[in-house]
Enzyme design. Structure first.
Site, PDB file in Angstrom:
ATOM      1  N   ASN A  19       0.869  -1.177   0.000  1.00  0.00           N
ATOM      2  CA  ASN A  19       0.000   0.000   0.000  1.00  0.00           C
ATOM      3  C   ASN A  19       0.901   1.220   0.000  1.00  0.00           C
ATOM      4  OD1 ASN A  19      -1.845   2.029   0.432  1.00  0.00           O
ATOM      5  ND2 ASN A  19      -2.172   1.538   2.606  1.00  0.00           N
ATOM      6  N   TRP A  20       0.942   1.874  -1.158  1.00  0.00           N
ATOM      7  CA  TRP A  20       1.855   3.017  -1.287  1.00  0.00           C
ATOM      8  C   TRP A  20       1.306   4.287  -0.639  1.00  0.00           C
ATOM      9  CZ3 TRP A  20       4.907   3.209  -6.590  1.00  0.00           C
ATOM     10  CH2 TRP A  20       5.763   2.110  -6.637  1.00  0.00           C
ATOM     11  N   LYS A  21       0.028   4.261  -0.244  1.00  0.00           N
ATOM     12  CA  LYS A  21      -0.602   5.449   0.368  1.00  0.00           C
ATOM     13  C   LYS A  21      -0.412   6.661  -0.552  1.00  0.00           C
ATOM     14  CE  LYS A  21       0.614   3.418   4.761  1.00  0.00           C
ATOM     15  NZ  LYS A  21       0.417   3.517   6.175  1.00  0.00           N
ATOM     16  N   GLU A  49      -5.428  -4.804  10.878  1.00  0.00           N
ATOM     17  CA  GLU A  49      -4.375  -3.805  11.017  1.00  0.00           C
ATOM     18  C   GLU A  49      -4.631  -2.965  12.269  1.00  0.00           C
ATOM     19  OE1 GLU A  49      -2.422  -2.821   7.028  1.00  0.00           O
ATOM     20  OE2 GLU A  49      -4.187  -1.552   7.205  1.00  0.00           O
ATOM     21  N   GLY A 108       2.659   2.172  10.652  1.00  0.00           N
ATOM     22  CA  GLY A 108       3.670   3.206  10.463  1.00  0.00           C
ATOM     23  C   GLY A 108       4.428   3.597  11.724  1.00  0.00           C
ATOM     24  N   SER A 130       3.433  -2.255  10.401  1.00  0.00           N
ATOM     25  CA  SER A 130       4.882  -2.293  10.615  1.00  0.00           C
ATOM     26  C   SER A 130       5.514  -3.649  10.278  1.00  0.00           C
ATOM     27  CB  SER A 130       5.218  -1.864  12.055  1.00  0.00           C
ATOM     28  OG  SER A 130       4.824  -0.520  12.257  1.00  0.00           O
ATOM     29  N   HIS A 155      -9.517   1.284   4.942  1.00  0.00           N
ATOM     30  CA  HIS A 155      -8.204   1.451   5.580  1.00  0.00           C
ATOM     31  C   HIS A 155      -8.331   2.426   6.752  1.00  0.00           C
ATOM     32  CE1 HIS A 155      -3.997   2.473   6.197  1.00  0.00           C
ATOM     33  NE2 HIS A 155      -3.717   1.338   5.598  1.00  0.00           N
ATOM     34  N   GLY A 213       2.687  -1.217   4.336  1.00  0.00           N
ATOM     35  CA  GLY A 213       2.737   0.176   3.901  1.00  0.00           C
ATOM     36  C   GLY A 213       4.158   0.592   3.579  1.00  0.00           C
ATOM     37  N   GLY A 214       4.830   1.178   4.557  1.00  0.00           N
ATOM     38  CA  GLY A 214       6.157   1.763   4.341  1.00  0.00           C
ATOM     39  C   GLY A 214       7.141   0.837   3.650  1.00  0.00           C
ATOM     40  N   GLU A 258      -6.510   4.726   7.778  1.00  0.00           N
ATOM     41  CA  GLU A 258      -6.215   6.144   7.497  1.00  0.00           C
ATOM     42  C   GLU A 258      -7.423   6.827   6.878  1.00  0.00           C
ATOM     43  OE1 GLU A 258      -2.510   5.468   5.474  1.00  0.00           O
ATOM     44  OE2 GLU A 258      -1.594   4.928   7.384  1.00  0.00           O
TER      45      GLU A 258
HETATM   46  C1  PEP Z   1      -0.718   0.076   5.909  1.00  0.00           C
HETATM   47  O1  PEP Z   1      -0.602   1.127   5.318  1.00  0.00           O
HETATM   48  O2  PEP Z   1      -1.702  -0.620   5.712  1.00  0.00           O
HETATM   49  C2  PEP Z   1       0.362  -0.345   6.810  1.00  0.00           C
HETATM   50  C3  PEP Z   1       0.239  -1.488   7.429  1.00  0.00           C
HETATM   51  O3  PEP Z   1       1.424   0.496   6.950  1.00  0.00           O
HETATM   52  P1  PEP Z   1       2.858   0.152   7.611  1.00  0.00           P
HETATM   53  O4  PEP Z   1       3.293  -1.158   7.021  1.00  0.00           O
HETATM   54  O5  PEP Z   1       3.732   1.290   7.188  1.00  0.00           O
HETATM   55  O6  PEP Z   1       2.668   0.070   9.068  1.00  0.00           O
END
Ligand code: PEP
Length: 248
Positions: free
Chosen positions: A10-12, A163, A169, A208, A93, A229-230, A95
């Site tokens: 997930n590049w957000k 999640e 993050g 994470s 999600h 994500g990251g 966010e």
């Molecule tokens: C996400 O964006 O769904 C996520 C899990 O981010 P991260 O891996 O950066 O915690």
């Protein structure tokens, strides 16, 4: 039942056309891991060039509108992302729940809209830190699943992602026991909603995930993959997660 592992990025609100070069290494790793499904959700503007650049990868959207079309300025429909080359979408999600006030009912409606277009759906749920501290994580996740999972969900088009918001993050993750406990109650909740089809629905862990912790997290009971994500933004960080999934 055996469920194929799924590693989804997930590049957000990150990335650019230049960043699409990262997909080359990700596609190569995916090709070398035929037992793993690999998906990457990118911003709307990158769906078409990403799908062109990496035709063997499943490129997706990070959100879709719940309506098929209409007077919704600034929104993007499931048909539009599909035409651009998306094969799946995220919904619900955390966010979007935090930034746009989306609810589990919205996630349900968006999943239904995506399904009408034949898109795969990754539907997200997860508690806040305050809810975990108050010992309410299980009940919160159960309620989110109850409100967001369509009656006709099955593993051919629907995936759930657990999640915990406080792990996204932040570099913090739940213990393996906590992850396994929520995934077990999520599977049980799915069973009450969709019966035996629950056994075919993959439940991803997200929050994470890195190349360092992926192997142990992915080995937990009822963890069928990861939403990342990251660490999905570069091939250097994402490929070790794909490799860890392939080794299981
Ligand atoms: C996400 O964006 O769904 C996520 C899990 O981010 P991260 O891996 O950066 O915690």
């Amino acid at each position: 039942m055996t469920r194929r592992k799924l590693v989804a990025g997930n590049w957000k609100m990150n990335g650019s056309r230049a960043a699409l070069a990262e997909l080359d290494g990700i596609a190569a790793a995916a090709a070398a891991a035929p037992n793993v499904d690999v998906m990457v959700a990118v911003p709307f503007t990158l769906i078409a060039p990403a799908a062109d650049r990496a035709p063997t990868l499943s490129i997706g959207a990070e959100d879709v509108h719940e309506a098929d079309s209409g007077a919704h300025t600034g929104c993007v429909s499931a048909a539009m992302v599909k035409e651009a080359g998306a094969r799946f979408t995220l919904v619900g999600h955390s966010e979007r729940r935090m930034d746009q006030g989306e609810t589990s009912h919205d996630a349900w409606a968006k999943a239904a809209a995506a399904r009408r277009q034949g898109l795969h759906v990754i539907s997200c749920c997860g508690e806040t830190e305050a809810e975990r501290d108050a010992d309410r994580a299980e009940r919160v996740v159960q309620a989110q699943i109850e409100k967001s999972v369509p009656d006709n969900a099955d593993g051919s088009w629907f995936t759930l992602a657990y999640e915990p918001r406080w792990a996204i993050g932040t570099g913090r993750t739940p213990t393996l026991e906590q992850i396994a406990a929520i995934h077990a109650i999520a599977r049980a909740k799915l069973r009450t909603l969709i019966g035996d089809a629950a056994d075919g629905v993959r439940i991803l862990y997200g929050g994470s995930v890195t190349g360092d912790n992926a192997a142990t997290i992915l080995a937990c009971d009822n963890v069928d993959g990861a939403l990342v994500g990251g660490a999905s933004l570069t091939a250097a960080k994402f490929v070790p997660i794909i490799t860890a999934a392939a080794a299981l």
